[in-house]
Design a protein around this motif. Structure first.
Motif, PDB file in Angstrom:
ATOM      1  N   THR A 539       0.801  -1.231   0.000  1.00 48.95           N
ATOM      2  CA  THR A 539       0.000   0.000   0.000  1.00 48.95           C
ATOM      3  C   THR A 539       0.828   1.272   0.000  1.00 48.95           C
ATOM      4  O   THR A 539       0.304   2.341  -0.323  1.00 48.95           O
ATOM      5  CB  THR A 539      -0.918   0.045   1.234  1.00 48.95           C
ATOM      6  N   GLY A 540       2.103   1.189   0.383  1.00 49.95           N
ATOM      7  CA  GLY A 540       2.921   2.391   0.469  1.00 49.95           C
ATOM      8  C   GLY A 540       2.720   3.187   1.730  1.00 49.95           C
ATOM      9  O   GLY A 540       3.245   4.300   1.855  1.00 49.95           O
ATOM     10  N   TYR A 541       1.955   2.645   2.680  1.00 49.38           N
ATOM     11  CA  TYR A 541       1.807   3.319   3.965  1.00 49.38           C
ATOM     12  C   TYR A 541       2.945   2.930   4.897  1.00 49.38           C
ATOM     13  O   TYR A 541       3.815   2.135   4.544  1.00 49.38           O
ATOM     14  CB  TYR A 541       0.439   2.993   4.574  1.00 49.38           C
ATOM     15  N   ASP A 542       2.946   3.489   6.112  1.00 51.75           N
ATOM     16  CA  ASP A 542       4.024   3.250   7.061  1.00 51.75           C
ATOM     17  C   ASP A 542       3.658   2.240   8.136  1.00 51.75           C
ATOM     18  O   ASP A 542       4.522   1.551   8.661  1.00 51.75           O
ATOM     19  CB  ASP A 542       4.443   4.574   7.726  1.00 51.75           C
ATOM     20  N   ARG A 543       2.371   2.174   8.467  1.00 52.99           N
ATOM     21  CA  ARG A 543       1.933   1.261   9.525  1.00 52.99           C
ATOM     22  C   ARG A 543       0.585   0.667   9.147  1.00 52.99           C
ATOM     23  O   ARG A 543      -0.204   1.287   8.418  1.00 52.99           O
ATOM     24  CB  ARG A 543       1.797   2.008  10.861  1.00 52.99           C
ATOM     25  N   VAL A 544       0.299  -0.511   9.670  1.00 52.85           N
ATOM     26  CA  VAL A 544      -0.971  -1.194   9.415  1.00 52.85           C
ATOM     27  C   VAL A 544      -1.531  -1.723  10.719  1.00 52.85           C
ATOM     28  O   VAL A 544      -0.777  -2.227  11.568  1.00 52.85           O
ATOM     29  CB  VAL A 544      -0.798  -2.349   8.395  1.00 52.85           C
ATOM     30  N   SER A 681      -5.952   4.392   4.473  1.00 48.72           N
ATOM     31  CA  SER A 681      -6.867   3.570   3.674  1.00 48.72           C
ATOM     32  C   SER A 681      -7.275   2.359   4.486  1.00 48.72           C
ATOM     33  O   SER A 681      -6.495   1.857   5.304  1.00 48.72           O
ATOM     34  CB  SER A 681      -6.193   3.057   2.385  1.00 48.72           C
ATOM     35  N   HIS A 682      -8.496   1.881   4.250  1.00 47.88           N
ATOM     36  CA  HIS A 682      -8.811   0.538   4.717  1.00 47.88           C
ATOM     37  C   HIS A 682      -8.680  -0.403   3.530  1.00 47.88           C
ATOM     38  O   HIS A 682      -8.844  -0.008   2.372  1.00 47.88           O
ATOM     39  CB  HIS A 682     -10.207   0.457   5.340  1.00 47.88           C
ATOM     40  N   LEU A 683      -8.345  -1.637   3.821  1.00 51.45           N
ATOM     41  CA  LEU A 683      -8.149  -2.657   2.798  1.00 51.45           C
ATOM     42  C   LEU A 683      -9.157  -3.771   3.043  1.00 51.45           C
ATOM     43  O   LEU A 683      -9.286  -4.239   4.164  1.00 51.45           O
ATOM     44  CB  LEU A 683      -6.733  -3.248   2.861  1.00 51.45           C
ATOM     45  N   ASN A 684      -9.856  -4.201   2.018  1.00 57.69           N
ATOM     46  CA  ASN A 684     -10.798  -5.310   2.178  1.00 57.69           C
ATOM     47  C   ASN A 684     -10.076  -6.629   1.899  1.00 57.69           C
ATOM     48  O   ASN A 684      -9.930  -7.027   0.747  1.00 57.69           O
ATOM     49  CB  ASN A 684     -11.989  -5.153   1.231  1.00 57.69           C
ATOM     50  N   LEU A 685      -9.621  -7.293   2.963  1.00 64.81           N
ATOM     51  CA  LEU A 685      -8.934  -8.568   2.750  1.00 64.81           C
ATOM     52  C   LEU A 685      -9.873  -9.615   2.164  1.00 64.81           C
ATOM     53  O   LEU A 685      -9.427 -10.561   1.511  1.00 64.81           O
ATOM     54  CB  LEU A 685      -8.328  -9.088   4.059  1.00 64.81           C
ATOM     55  N   HIS A 686     -11.192  -9.434   2.390  1.00 64.27           N
ATOM     56  CA  HIS A 686     -12.166 -10.375   1.840  1.00 64.27           C
ATOM     57  C   HIS A 686     -12.445 -10.093   0.376  1.00 64.27           C
ATOM     58  O   HIS A 686     -13.238 -10.813  -0.232  1.00 64.27           O
ATOM     59  CB  HIS A 686     -13.465 -10.329   2.653  1.00 64.27           C
ATOM     60  N   LYS A 687     -11.793  -9.135  -0.189  1.00 63.30           N
ATOM     61  CA  LYS A 687     -11.972  -8.847  -1.612  1.00 63.30           C
ATOM     62  C   LYS A 687     -10.625  -8.951  -2.326  1.00 63.30           C
ATOM     63  O   LYS A 687     -10.384  -9.869  -3.090  1.00 63.30           O
ATOM     64  CB  LYS A 687     -12.585  -7.458  -1.783  1.00 63.30           C
ATOM     65  N   THR A 688      -9.742  -8.030  -2.046  1.00 61.62           N
ATOM     66  CA  THR A 688      -8.454  -8.004  -2.740  1.00 61.62           C
ATOM     67  C   THR A 688      -7.578  -9.191  -2.375  1.00 61.62           C
ATOM     68  O   THR A 688      -6.844  -9.713  -3.214  1.00 61.62           O
ATOM     69  CB  THR A 688      -7.715  -6.700  -2.402  1.00 61.62           C
ATOM     70  N   PHE A 689      -7.648  -9.662  -1.129  1.00 65.48           N
ATOM     71  CA  PHE A 689      -6.680 -10.635  -0.650  1.00 65.48           C
ATOM     72  C   PHE A 689      -7.295 -11.985  -0.282  1.00 65.48           C
ATOM     73  O   PHE A 689      -6.806 -12.681   0.596  1.00 65.48           O
ATOM     74  CB  PHE A 689      -5.876 -10.048   0.516  1.00 65.48           C
ATOM     75  N   CYS A 690      -8.391 -12.321  -0.958  1.00 73.40           N
ATOM     76  CA  CYS A 690      -8.870 -13.705  -1.065  1.00 73.40           C
ATOM     77  C   CYS A 690      -9.550 -14.308   0.148  1.00 73.40           C
ATOM     78  O   CYS A 690      -9.905 -15.484   0.120  1.00 73.40           O
ATOM     79  CB  CYS A 690      -7.735 -14.642  -1.503  1.00 73.40           C
ATOM     80  N   ILE A 691      -9.767 -13.561   1.220  1.00 71.12           N
ATOM     81  CA  ILE A 691     -10.627 -14.094   2.274  1.00 71.12           C
ATOM     82  C   ILE A 691     -12.036 -14.200   1.691  1.00 71.12           C
ATOM     83  O   ILE A 691     -12.530 -13.251   1.082  1.00 71.12           O
ATOM     84  CB  ILE A 691     -10.581 -13.209   3.522  1.00 71.12           C
ATOM     85  N   ILE A 703      -6.473  -1.169   8.392  1.00 73.50           N
ATOM     86  CA  ILE A 703      -6.151   0.155   7.868  1.00 73.50           C
ATOM     87  C   ILE A 703      -4.642   0.325   7.792  1.00 73.50           C
ATOM     88  O   ILE A 703      -3.891  -0.133   8.656  1.00 73.50           O
ATOM     89  CB  ILE A 703      -6.779   1.301   8.689  1.00 73.50           C
ATOM     90  N   GLY A 704      -4.220   1.024   6.735  1.00 75.34           N
ATOM     91  CA  GLY A 704      -2.843   1.471   6.604  1.00 75.34           C
ATOM     92  C   GLY A 704      -2.807   2.973   6.774  1.00 75.34           C
ATOM     93  O   GLY A 704      -3.712   3.681   6.296  1.00 75.34           O
ATOM     94  N   LEU A 709      -0.230   9.466  11.530  1.00 78.96           N
ATOM     95  CA  LEU A 709      -1.487   8.946  12.072  1.00 78.96           C
ATOM     96  C   LEU A 709      -1.288   7.691  12.914  1.00 78.96           C
ATOM     97  O   LEU A 709      -2.238   7.213  13.536  1.00 78.96           O
ATOM     98  CB  LEU A 709      -2.469   8.651  10.933  1.00 78.96           C
ATOM     99  N   ALA A 710      -0.066   7.157  12.937  1.00 82.34           N
ATOM    100  CA  ALA A 710       0.193   5.899  13.650  1.00 82.34           C
ATOM    101  C   ALA A 710      -0.186   5.943  15.133  1.00 82.34           C
ATOM    102  O   ALA A 710      -0.683   4.949  15.670  1.00 82.34           O
ATOM    103  CB  ALA A 710       1.659   5.502  13.486  1.00 82.34           C
ATOM    104  N   PRO A 711       0.026   7.076  15.836  1.00 82.82           N
ATOM    105  CA  PRO A 711      -0.368   7.094  17.262  1.00 82.82           C
ATOM    106  C   PRO A 711      -1.859   6.890  17.483  1.00 82.82           C
ATOM    107  O   PRO A 711      -2.279   6.635  18.625  1.00 82.82           O
ATOM    108  CB  PRO A 711       0.065   8.491  17.722  1.00 82.82           C
TER     109      PRO A 711
END
Length: 938
Positions: A539-544, A681-691, A703-704, A709-711
């Motif tokens: 995703t290019g973010y720093d934390r998830v 961003s939020h990521l839909n693991l049940h869509k993009t990542f096959c759950i 979310i990434g 925003l990490a704190p």
């Protein structure tokens, strides 16, 4: 790597088919197509897309060996921690025929009820089970977990009650994770939480609602009747969390006047799985039925007058109500709800009561042996022991014997019994206390007199043969990915490979308590940490954070992070959230829940965000601008070329950019939202990542975020490594037991495979657009007439010329053996089509052929060969019963039921809908949401 590469198993089109696809769309290669479709300012090359940190792809057998080694680092102790999570004995017939059966786990949300009757019946059973056990009249089709169900109960009480007080009274002996989620949810809504020991009575002052649970966190069975009566006298409504297994023995709160019941169905056969997924529940009396959030299965009738099930009150869906929605929940935990319902069906009321008596009996044995150390006189499964200064040594002694107890504080230990507890476990616990078994003294909590689970659905399927056949009968009524392409735009129904699914039922993952000691879950922690690292790279973010257990929860968590970031800088006034008119409906609902005010940004005729209107809205709200939520690629299925300008304009005004990750499957390996302007961003693991979708859940919506925003990422009161103040879900890592699915997918695909999957999905969508364009208008395209991973075809001109509606086309597709695309979203009267990378060219062509054939049928209506009110589209879908008896239609039976031609002549294999077109309006007017007696429909 050994054997055939997994990418060749996962990606549908082979090299030859891909060449044909690219030739039709006019691209020389996938990389050439990427340059045509994705804006150059954000396009990543394979050499510079951040995926170089991913390990090389490995095979299915290699990833299973790797996961087995990681899972082997976990210690499966006997769990007696409790706090809402209990070991359970899942009947093998349910594991094999539901959890491990693609007919159930690859199904989609039952928005097309005529081809979803099996899962709808199973969900009606779930609602009936919950209603019966809680003593309420209506239950919904599951919530995401117990804690979020409690938070939804709080907001329901506020909507339904007459009190104007902002105060909400919560019992001090609530599960700590539930108290934390409630506190998080209350804060942006202006609700003041008052925590008190409710056994001492209600405190002074006004409050709009009261929330407690029975048994409590420390095991006390409370007097719900007295609490409810006292609250009602003060003008407050009451929500009670009720343990469903305990309710088989204890008079349920619904019979005592509670306004809402909430809880979890986890201990009904659903493994702990390090915290999820589990189906929460929410139940009310009939007068509050229309206040229920989420999904509600109801009973209606079809065109032939036969009983049929559907989702009721669908106008409550967020896509329609948007910022006026009362909840942002748009999914459920369908697969787990079905498992819990079938567990109840397999055991029946007598079986559940027997299990409860065994659980309670073990608790009584422990309590009797501990004597005056026991704190609560009334308990069900959990015993609280007072051992001044010795609690830590008792817990340690139990651990050396392979048993995990709960350390409450230095003076108290809690022992929770469950279905898996044995006499041997009880003996080990007593050894840890230095106690010996004595004569059992009854706790005196068995007082339920009402019947429950009397419907035939809970009394017919006691043998494995009967249950196996029942589940097969239900599955045969549905279309899932095991039978057909499901071309749903925005919903990404891609392959859920068996190798990805295999690990979730391993005991070394399934039997882990989410609050087990850290040194017992090192394997799970490694899976989680590795997955977070990979998602950061993708995703290019720093934390998830993996805590949000649905896309809606991810949206909420991301917006809360933005809200808290502004507050930390003293910018309390930054509450305006800009949302394009094309956005997913949950966006607006999530923003309101996060305490924001929604301002809608217009879209141009081509579907892109109107940047001029955006700049005007930014200028008008500059001092109050908090964020923009933008889906990318857009909800219209297009890569907008001005995305960089949009992000920059918001940042220049001091706002944050939320990139909705619903369409991330068009970006993986191609572009990174954390690099082209997103802050979260939020990521839909049940869509993009096959759950898998599982009929409408489970989902995972992590979310990434960028570092600033990490704190403000989600924390958890029982996970020291997650110190954040906001708690989004009940478990520290949400639906942790299904994370190995995504781990396996990324590990087997590798960097090259992930990029290939993204571009193949884009190529297939452009192929469909190219094939269908001469028959249906393609509504939105980007530069060069390209679409992203999905395309929208416009049926409105055909409706105007023929009277054939989008509903008619969707139902007619069932006769062709296909699930319909997404209907009327994001534009009414349209179909949004997404093929995913999983479908081969034969299946894609078969779908296109069906749509082209349907267009020819519409032409017959336009020409007058068929009447507007009597044609195969208006009559669809057609059941097998249409082949017998009277036939008074102006079109042929063969055309009705075999539009592809007979299978024996090369036609597509027939999938028979089990009911005709369902009357939705009748179902909403006559709301029946539990298993009715058949006589009611005579």
């Amino acid at each position: 790597m050994t054997g055939t590469p997994f990418t060749d198993r996962h990606i549908g089109p082979d090299a030859g088919e891909l060449d044909r696809i690219l030739a039709l769309v006019g691209a020389s290669s996938l990389d050439d197509l990427a340059r045509q479709v994705v804006p150059s300012g954000i396009l990543d090359t394979p050499e510079d897309n951040g995926l170089d940190i991913l390990p090389p792809a490995i095979s299915e057998h290699e990833v299973l060996a790797e996961l087995a080694a990681l899972a082997g680092e976990n210690t499966v102790a006997t769990s007696m921690i409790g706090l809402g999570y209990y070991d359970t004995l899942t009947p093998p017939v349910l594991i094999r025929n539901i959890i491990e059966n693609p007919a159930w786990y690859t199904a989609y949300t039952p928005y097309q009820p005529e081809i979803s009757q099996g899962r709808l019946e199973a969900l009606l059973n779930f609602q009936t089970m919950v209603s019966d056990l809680t003593g309420m009249e209506v239950a919904n089709a599951s919530m995401l977990d117990e804690s979020t169900a409690a938070a939804e109960a709080m907001t329901l009480l506020r909507r339904a009650g007459k009190s104007k007080s902002p105060r909400f009274l919560v019992d001090a002996d609530l599960f700590p994770q539930t108290a934390a989620v409630i506190a998080t949810r209350a804060r942006p809504l202006g609700i003041e939480i008052v925590t008190a020991d409710l056994t001492a009575g209600l405190p002074d002052g006004e409050f709009f609602g009261v929330l407690a649970q029975t048994p409590t966190a420390t095991g006390r069975v409370i007097d719900s009747a007295a609490l409810i009566e006292a609250a009602h006298e003060r003008g407050a409504l009451v929500a009670v969390g009720a343990d469903l297994l305990a309710m088989t023995l204890i008079t349920p709160p619904g019979e005592l006047g509670a306004d809402v019941c909430f809880g979890t169905t986890q201990r009904f056969g659903v493994p702990m799985g390090f915290g999820g997924p589990h189906a929460g529940y929410l139940a009310v009396h009939s007068k509050h039925a229309r206040q229920l959030p989420g999904r509600l299965v109801g009973v209606s009738k079809d065109a032939d007058g036969n009983l049929a099930y559907r989702l009721s009150l669908q106008t409550r869906e967020q896509h329609i109500r948007r910022e006026k929605a009362t909840s942002n929940i748009c999914t459920a935990q369908v697969l787990l709800a079905i498992l819990a319902a079938m567990y109840a069906s397999y055991h029946g009321g007598d079986g559940l009561r027997a299990i409860a008596r065994r659980v309670h009996g073990h608790a009584e044995t422990i309590a009797s042996a501990l004597g005056d150390k026991v704190v609560h006189a009334k308990y069900f499964d959990t015993v609280l022991a007072h051992v001044p200064g010795q609690a830590e040594s008792v817990v340690a002694a139990a651990r050396t014997r392979g048993v995990n107890l709960r350390l409450v504080d230095t003076d108290h230990v809690s022992i929770a019994c469950d279905e898996a507890t044995t006499d041997a476990h009880v003996a080990l616990v007593l050894e840890a206390f230095g106690a010996t078994a004595t004569e059992t003294v009854p706790a005196g909590v068995i007082n339920r007199t009402s019947d429950f689970l009397t419907h035939p659905a809970f009394n017919r399927y006691r043998t494995e043969t009967a249950m196996m056949r029942y589940l097969r009968t239900l599955a045969d009524k549905d279309i899932a990915l095991d039978r057909s392409m499901i071309p749903l735009g925005s919903c990404t129904m891609k392959l859920n490979a068996a190798a990805e699914m295999e690990a979730i039922t391993w005991p070394t993952i399934a039997r882990l308590h989410p609050f087990a000691p850290a040194d017992q879950v090192t394997g799970m922690r490694k899976i989680i940490a590795t997955l977070e690292e990979w998602l950061v790279a993708i995703t290019g973010y720093d934390r998830v954070s993996l805590q949000p257990n649905a896309g809606s929860q991810g949206e909420y968590a991301g917006l809360l992070a933005i809200r808290e970031y502004h507050r930390s800088r003293g910018d309390d006034n930054r509450t305006v959230c800009l949302i394009p008119s094309s956005a997913h409906g949950t966006n607006a609902a999530s923003a309101v829940m996060a305490g924001m005010r929604v301002v809608v940004v217009a879209c141009r005729e081509n579907g892109d965000v109107d940047v001029d209107d955006l700049r005007a809205k930014i200028a008008a709200n500059a001092a109050e601008l908090s964020a923009i939520m933008i889906t990318y690629p857009s909800t219209h299925g297009v890569f907008e070329h001005e995305i960089g300008d949009i992000c920059a304009a918001v940042h220049d005004a001091g706002g944050q950019v939320y990139v909705d990750g619903a369409n991330l499957n068009a970006l993986v390996g191609v572009a990174r939202p954390g690099r082209f302007g997103g802050d979260v961003s939020h990521l839909n693991l049940h869509k993009t990542f096959c759950i898998p979708h599982g009929g409408g859940g489970p989902g995972v919506g992590p979310i990434g975020v960028r570092e600033h925003l990490a704190p403000f990422l989600p924390g958890h009161p029982l996970a020291d490594e997650l110190p954040g103040e906001l708690t989004i879900s009940a478990a520290p890592y949400g639906s942790a037991s299904i994370l190995p699915i995504t781990y396996a997918y990324i590990r087997m695909m590798g960097a090259e495979g992930l990029r290939q999957a993204t571009l193949t999905a884009i190529a297939s969508a452009n192929y469909i657009a190219a094939r269908l364009r001469e028959h249906f208008p393609v509504l939105y395209t980007g530069e060069g007439d390209r679409v992203a991973h999905e395309c929208i075809i416009d049926l409105r001109p055909l409706t105007k010329s023929s009277g054939v509606t989008v509903d008619d086309v969707a139902k007619r597709l069932a006769d062709y053996g296909f699930h319909a695309p997404t209907m009327s979203f994001p534009v009414a009267g349209t179909l949004m089509i997404e093929p995913t990378e999983s479908e081969n060219l034969d299946e894609i062509d078969a779908f296109c052929d069906a749509m082209i054939s349907i267009r020819a049928e519409i032409s017959k209506v336009e020409s007058g060969d068929w009447s507007v009110d009597d044609n195969p589209l208006r009559g669809a879908p057609h059941t097998a019963e249409c082949l017998v008896g009277e036939w008074d239609h102006g079109y042929d039976r063969m055309v009705a039921v075999y539009p592809n031609g007979l299978p024996s002549a090369g036609g597509r294999a027939k999938v028979w809908p089990s009911v005709r077109r369902i009357d939705g309006a009748f179902g909403d007017r006559n709301l029946v949401c539990s298993c009715p007696p058949i006589e009611a429909f005579a």
